[in-house]
Structure formats: C-alpha cells, structure tokens
Scaffold this motif. Structure first.
Motif, PDB file in Angstrom:
ATOM      1  N   ILE A 113       0.840  -1.210   0.000  1.00  0.00           N
ATOM      2  CA  ILE A 113       0.000   0.000   0.000  1.00  0.00           C
ATOM      3  C   ILE A 113       0.868   1.250   0.000  1.00  0.00           C
ATOM      4  N   HIS A 114       1.920   1.255   0.816  1.00  0.00           N
ATOM      5  CA  HIS A 114       2.837   2.406   0.834  1.00  0.00           C
ATOM      6  C   HIS A 114       3.462   2.610  -0.551  1.00  0.00           C
ATOM      7  N   PHE A 115       3.872   1.521  -1.192  1.00  0.00           N
ATOM      8  CA  PHE A 115       4.457   1.605  -2.526  1.00  0.00           C
ATOM      9  C   PHE A 115       3.434   2.156  -3.514  1.00  0.00           C
ATOM     10  N   ALA A 116       2.222   1.636  -3.467  1.00  0.00           N
ATOM     11  CA  ALA A 116       1.171   2.085  -4.390  1.00  0.00           C
ATOM     12  C   ALA A 116       0.838   3.553  -4.180  1.00  0.00           C
ATOM     13  N   MET A 117       0.920   4.017  -2.945  1.00  0.00           N
ATOM     14  CA  MET A 117       0.601   5.423  -2.663  1.00  0.00           C
ATOM     15  C   MET A 117       1.659   6.371  -3.217  1.00  0.00           C
ATOM     16  N   GLN A 118       2.855   5.856  -3.526  1.00  0.00           N
ATOM     17  CA  GLN A 118       3.935   6.683  -4.068  1.00  0.00           C
ATOM     18  C   GLN A 118       3.820   6.862  -5.588  1.00  0.00           C
ATOM     19  N   ILE A 119       2.969   6.068  -6.217  1.00  0.00           N
ATOM     20  CA  ILE A 119       2.837   6.118  -7.676  1.00  0.00           C
ATOM     21  C   ILE A 119       1.945   7.287  -8.072  1.00  0.00           C
ATOM     22  N   ASP A 120       2.398   8.018  -9.096  1.00  0.00           N
ATOM     23  CA  ASP A 120       1.619   9.126  -9.641  1.00  0.00           C
ATOM     24  C   ASP A 120       0.573   8.540 -10.584  1.00  0.00           C
ATOM     25  N   PRO A 121      -0.717   8.657 -10.226  1.00  0.00           N
ATOM     26  CA  PRO A 121      -1.752   8.036 -11.064  1.00  0.00           C
ATOM     27  C   PRO A 121      -1.777   8.578 -12.496  1.00  0.00           C
ATOM     28  N   THR A 122      -1.285   9.802 -12.709  1.00  0.00           N
ATOM     29  CA  THR A 122      -1.287  10.361 -14.072  1.00  0.00           C
ATOM     30  C   THR A 122      -0.187   9.751 -14.931  1.00  0.00           C
ATOM     31  N   ALA A 123       0.745   9.062 -14.286  1.00  0.00           N
ATOM     32  CA  ALA A 123       1.846   8.462 -15.026  1.00  0.00           C
ATOM     33  C   ALA A 123       1.563   7.000 -15.385  1.00  0.00           C
ATOM     34  N   ILE A 124       0.374   6.535 -15.071  1.00  0.00           N
ATOM     35  CA  ILE A 124       0.044   5.141 -15.351  1.00  0.00           C
ATOM     36  C   ILE A 124      -0.409   5.022 -16.802  1.00  0.00           C
ATOM     37  N   PHE A 125       0.169   4.066 -17.507  1.00  0.00           N
ATOM     38  CA  PHE A 125      -0.177   3.800 -18.893  1.00  0.00           C
ATOM     39  C   PHE A 125      -0.667   2.363 -18.968  1.00  0.00           C
ATOM     40  N   ILE A 126      -1.853   2.201 -19.517  1.00  0.00           N
ATOM     41  CA  ILE A 126      -2.418   0.867 -19.636  1.00  0.00           C
ATOM     42  C   ILE A 126      -2.310   0.447 -21.095  1.00  0.00           C
ATOM     43  N   ALA A 127      -1.670  -0.676 -21.309  1.00  0.00           N
ATOM     44  CA  ALA A 127      -1.518  -1.202 -22.660  1.00  0.00           C
ATOM     45  C   ALA A 127      -2.413  -2.412 -22.810  1.00  0.00           C
ATOM     46  N   CYS A 128      -3.063  -2.531 -23.934  1.00  0.00           N
ATOM     47  CA  CYS A 128      -3.943  -3.651 -24.194  1.00  0.00           C
ATOM     48  C   CYS A 128      -3.376  -4.405 -25.385  1.00  0.00           C
ATOM     49  N   LEU A 129      -3.073  -5.648 -25.209  1.00  0.00           N
ATOM     50  CA  LEU A 129      -2.547  -6.480 -26.276  1.00  0.00           C
ATOM     51  C   LEU A 129      -3.616  -7.475 -26.665  1.00  0.00           C
ATOM     52  N   LEU A 130      -3.801  -7.637 -27.931  1.00  0.00           N
ATOM     53  CA  LEU A 130      -4.768  -8.606 -28.411  1.00  0.00           C
ATOM     54  C   LEU A 130      -4.027  -9.898 -28.661  1.00  0.00           C
ATOM     55  N   TYR A 131      -4.477 -10.945 -28.046  1.00  0.00           N
ATOM     56  CA  TYR A 131      -3.827 -12.235 -28.195  1.00  0.00           C
ATOM     57  C   TYR A 131      -4.746 -13.126 -28.997  1.00  0.00           C
ATOM     58  N   THR A 132      -4.192 -13.763 -29.999  1.00  0.00           N
ATOM     59  CA  THR A 132      -4.966 -14.723 -30.784  1.00  0.00           C
ATOM     60  C   THR A 132      -4.144 -15.983 -30.914  1.00  0.00           C
ATOM     61  N   SER A 133      -4.839 -17.076 -31.024  1.00  0.00           N
ATOM     62  CA  SER A 133      -4.136 -18.345 -31.202  1.00  0.00           C
ATOM     63  C   SER A 133      -3.845 -18.543 -32.679  1.00  0.00           C
ATOM     64  N   ASP A 134      -2.990 -19.470 -33.026  1.00  0.00           N
ATOM     65  CA  ASP A 134      -2.661 -19.752 -34.429  1.00  0.00           C
ATOM     66  C   ASP A 134      -3.895 -20.191 -35.189  1.00  0.00           C
ATOM     67  N   ALA A 135      -4.759 -20.989 -34.581  1.00  0.00           N
ATOM     68  CA  ALA A 135      -5.964 -21.473 -35.253  1.00  0.00           C
ATOM     69  C   ALA A 135      -6.875 -20.304 -35.595  1.00  0.00           C
TER      70      ALA A 135
END
Length: 144
Positions: A113-135
C-alpha cells in the motif's frame, strides 16, 4: 479472628483482581471456599489461600474447565499437571506461529500500500494487447 491474616470477600477479590461474584460462584460449586464463614454469613479468606486461587485462575486462563480444575485440585497429580502444562505450551506456540504469520502478511500488505501510494496516477499507462491463437489466425486469413 486475626484481621491481618483474613480478608473479606471484597478485599480478597480486589487483591486477586477478580469479582466478588466469581468468589461466590467458586464457593457455590465447591471449587474454592473461604477459610472462615461467620454465623452472619460473612466470608473471610486467608492470605494463605492466594496461591490456590492463583492456580485456579491460571488453569482457567489456560482453558481448563472449572470441573476439571476441581478434580485436579482434589487429586493433585504432578504428572497430569505437567501434561496439561506441556499441552497448553504447545497450543500457545502454535498460536504464536499463526500470529507471526499474520503479522508478516500485514507488514507485506502495508508495504504494498505504501508503494502504491507513491505512484503518480497520471503516469500510469495501460496497454492492451490482443492475443490470438494460431488457429484463430488461420480462420481470419481464410475469411480474407
């Protein structure tokens, strides 16, 4: 009656840090009686009874039922008492280990919790990767 040796129920309860009602109950069930009872019903405990009451309170605190304490006091058996104390010591050590584990978990959660409280929420970047199987890739290619 020597007033230096005897105490009223209230005085005895106070020095033993219990209630008068507890003393009355112990007397009622035959576990621990006053050394003297006057014709007027007043009960007096001897200073020499503190050791026995200490033993009763300790055994009760260790989780022994009053009926078993009464039996133990009536038939004092050092081997049985040793077994009771060793068993309770094991239970206490198990409880200590459990509490230490809980303490460690709490400490870890606090650190997170202490670590999480040190993070700047505006600096968070969420990446979304699309995963597909070979089939699935093959089916998509066929449709094209």
């Amino acid at each position: 009656m020597n007033k230096k040796i005897y105490m009223t129920t209230g005085e005895f309860a106070r020095i033993m840090r219990i209630t008068k009602e507890t003393l009355f109950h112990y007397d009622e069930i035959g576990l621990f009686q006053p050394e003297l009872t006057q014709p007027n019903g007043y009960r007096y405990y001897s200073i020499y009874q503190t050791e026995i009451l200490d033993t009763i309170l300790l055994l009760k605190d260790l989780g022994m039922p009053l009926k078993e304490i009464k039996q133990q006091l009536a038939n004092r058996d050092p081997a049985k008492m040793l077994h009771i104390l060793e068993e309770r010591e094991h239970q206490i050590n198990t409880e200590i280990a459990k509490l230490r584990s809980m303490e460690k978990w709490i400490s870890q959660q606090k650190s997170k919790i202490h670590f999480a409280m040190q993070i700047d929420p505006t600096a968070i970047f969420i990446a979304c990767l699309l995963y597909t199987s070979d089939a699935a890739d093959d089916r998509i290619s066929e449709d094209l």
